[in-house]
Design a protein around this motif. Sequence first.
Motif, PDB file in Angstrom:
ATOM      1  N   PRO A 208       0.808  -1.229   0.000  1.00  0.00           N
ATOM      2  CA  PRO A 208       0.000   0.000   0.000  1.00  0.00           C
ATOM      3  C   PRO A 208       0.839   1.276   0.000  1.00  0.00           C
ATOM      4  N   ARG A 209       2.128   1.160   0.286  1.00  0.00           N
ATOM      5  CA  ARG A 209       2.976   2.351   0.286  1.00  0.00           C
ATOM      6  C   ARG A 209       3.072   2.979  -1.099  1.00  0.00           C
ATOM      7  N   VAL A 210       2.927   2.158  -2.128  1.00  0.00           N
ATOM      8  CA  VAL A 210       3.097   2.655  -3.494  1.00  0.00           C
ATOM      9  C   VAL A 210       2.004   3.666  -3.832  1.00  0.00           C
ATOM     10  N   ARG A 211       0.748   3.279  -3.643  1.00  0.00           N
ATOM     11  CA  ARG A 211      -0.347   4.205  -3.938  1.00  0.00           C
ATOM     12  C   ARG A 211      -0.294   5.421  -3.014  1.00  0.00           C
ATOM     13  N   ALA A 212       0.030   5.211  -1.764  1.00  0.00           N
ATOM     14  CA  ALA A 212       0.092   6.326  -0.816  1.00  0.00           C
ATOM     15  C   ALA A 212       1.103   7.372  -1.276  1.00  0.00           C
TER      16      ALA A 212
ATOM     17  N   TYR B 255       0.930  13.599  -6.014  1.00  0.00           N
ATOM     18  CA  TYR B 255      -0.138  14.178  -6.841  1.00  0.00           C
ATOM     19  C   TYR B 255      -0.763  15.367  -6.113  1.00  0.00           C
ATOM     20  N   ARG B 256      -1.131  15.171  -4.849  1.00  0.00           N
ATOM     21  CA  ARG B 256      -1.773  16.243  -4.090  1.00  0.00           C
ATOM     22  C   ARG B 256      -0.852  17.445  -3.934  1.00  0.00           C
ATOM     23  N   PHE B 257       0.403  17.204  -3.643  1.00  0.00           N
ATOM     24  CA  PHE B 257       1.339  18.305  -3.482  1.00  0.00           C
ATOM     25  C   PHE B 257       1.451  19.126  -4.762  1.00  0.00           C
TER      26      PHE B 257
ATOM     27  N   LYS C  19       4.525  12.368   4.498  1.00  0.00           N
ATOM     28  CA  LYS C  19       3.693  11.322   5.088  1.00  0.00           C
ATOM     29  C   LYS C  19       4.191   9.926   4.734  1.00  0.00           C
ATOM     30  N   SER C  20       4.366   9.654   3.454  1.00  0.00           N
ATOM     31  CA  SER C  20       4.772   8.314   3.011  1.00  0.00           C
ATOM     32  C   SER C  20       6.262   8.071   3.199  1.00  0.00           C
ATOM     33  N   ARG C  21       7.023   9.151   3.357  1.00  0.00           N
ATOM     34  CA  ARG C  21       8.475   9.085   3.495  1.00  0.00           C
ATOM     35  C   ARG C  21       9.169   8.618   2.213  1.00  0.00           C
ATOM     36  N   ALA C  22       8.425   8.589   1.118  1.00  0.00           N
ATOM     37  CA  ALA C  22       9.016   8.206  -0.163  1.00  0.00           C
ATOM     38  C   ALA C  22       9.963   9.294  -0.643  1.00  0.00           C
ATOM     39  N   LEU C  23      10.952   8.898  -1.438  1.00  0.00           N
ATOM     40  CA  LEU C  23      11.849   9.848  -2.077  1.00  0.00           C
ATOM     41  C   LEU C  23      11.366  10.094  -3.499  1.00  0.00           C
TER      42      LEU C  23
END
Length: 414
Positions: free
Chosen positions: A133-137, A143-145, A351-355
């Motif tokens: 689920p991290r991928v979609r998050a 997208y929102r940003f 939030k997701s901590r993704a790079l």
Amino acid sequence: MDTDAIRQSLPPWLLQLAADKVQLIVSTAIILLLSLIQIRKSLQSRKQQRSLEPEQGYPPIESLPDFDWSQTEPIKLRPFKPKYNLTMALETLDPSELILMDKTYKDRLLYRRSLLHRHHDIVVATHNEDKDPRVRAAVCELYRFLFATYLPRRYPDMFRLHEVAATDTGRDSNYMFENCVMGETYPAEVPREMATEQALETILKNVDEDYLILLPDPTTSSTGEEDASSPDDVQTKYTLYAYETCYPAGFNPREKIGRRLAAIHGPVPGYKAKLERSMDRFFDRIEVGKFVKRANWGIMAGKDVELFAAFGGLHGSKEDEVENEKIPEGELDLSSTFLRCERQTLHRLPKSRALVFGFHTYTYPIAEIKAEGLGEELAAAIDGLKTGNVPEIHTYKRAPVWANAIKAYLRDQQ
């Protein structure tokens, strides 16, 4: 009877009453006019120029209310140096300058959309989305940003956010993002019914940036790996889980999805020895709110080479493989020879901590470089590909194909 005579014949109390009523009417009219102006300004602010607050941790974005994209020239990147050393060469980036706009914006979007139609499975992809689920998050957060915060706030004449009634959209968000340049509207946040890949497509169609979204490999953790030899060894490895990219520089991004940084950069000579550990360490430690950038350069030469270079044409692996394509001196086709530069950015989603690894690719006719008086500097930089800390980079950039022809042209005084 004249006006003065009429006024003198009226009793004083009637004159005072008339004066009071006139003053009341004028005051009421002024108040109504000011109220209407205020309401109009408020509606314009609410309906057209609002941007949602960014997630906690994001720095504020400076607005450019008078920016005219149609009159703005692309920036000129000239990152070549006399000696090519393979380093990270990172610089701090002002978050407000994450995305640059210029007069090529609309034409580039049309090109990107054509690539989406012709090469959909190459320019957009996700990895393991059904199980992770991290991928979609992460995709939804980026997208929102972009659509709800950054673009409408930074470039309010190009992009607007409209507040609408929930019943009008049937969606989770009460905001719609308007691309005023393209005359299109989209949800400002990813609705539940929108597929993750479609969200990436929407980013691709509206932003002339390529984005790679990386997340920690779940098989690594902050407790370290079994083969860690010291406390300074990198403990978390990052993997490519989603992307939208239209300008791959000589590689098929579909073949990189689901792979770690080291595997993605495997073909780059010297990466393991010179960059792997420092990049892994930096990726692991970059904090929310910190934005960085870097630039690199290469040469596009040949009629078959374009911005979309997923099938090769920019890189080589062995000198004997490119020698037979060598361009003779004096036969350089200036119309198809360009300096190709990437402006790369990196930041972490709160939030997701993704790079998020961003790329904007610029191309400059080689004749433009010479006209600027930088011919000798670029020629020296081409020689410097062999004299830096990784001499093999000369072949990797396919310099044996174009180097002599381009140097001869750049150094020709005619």
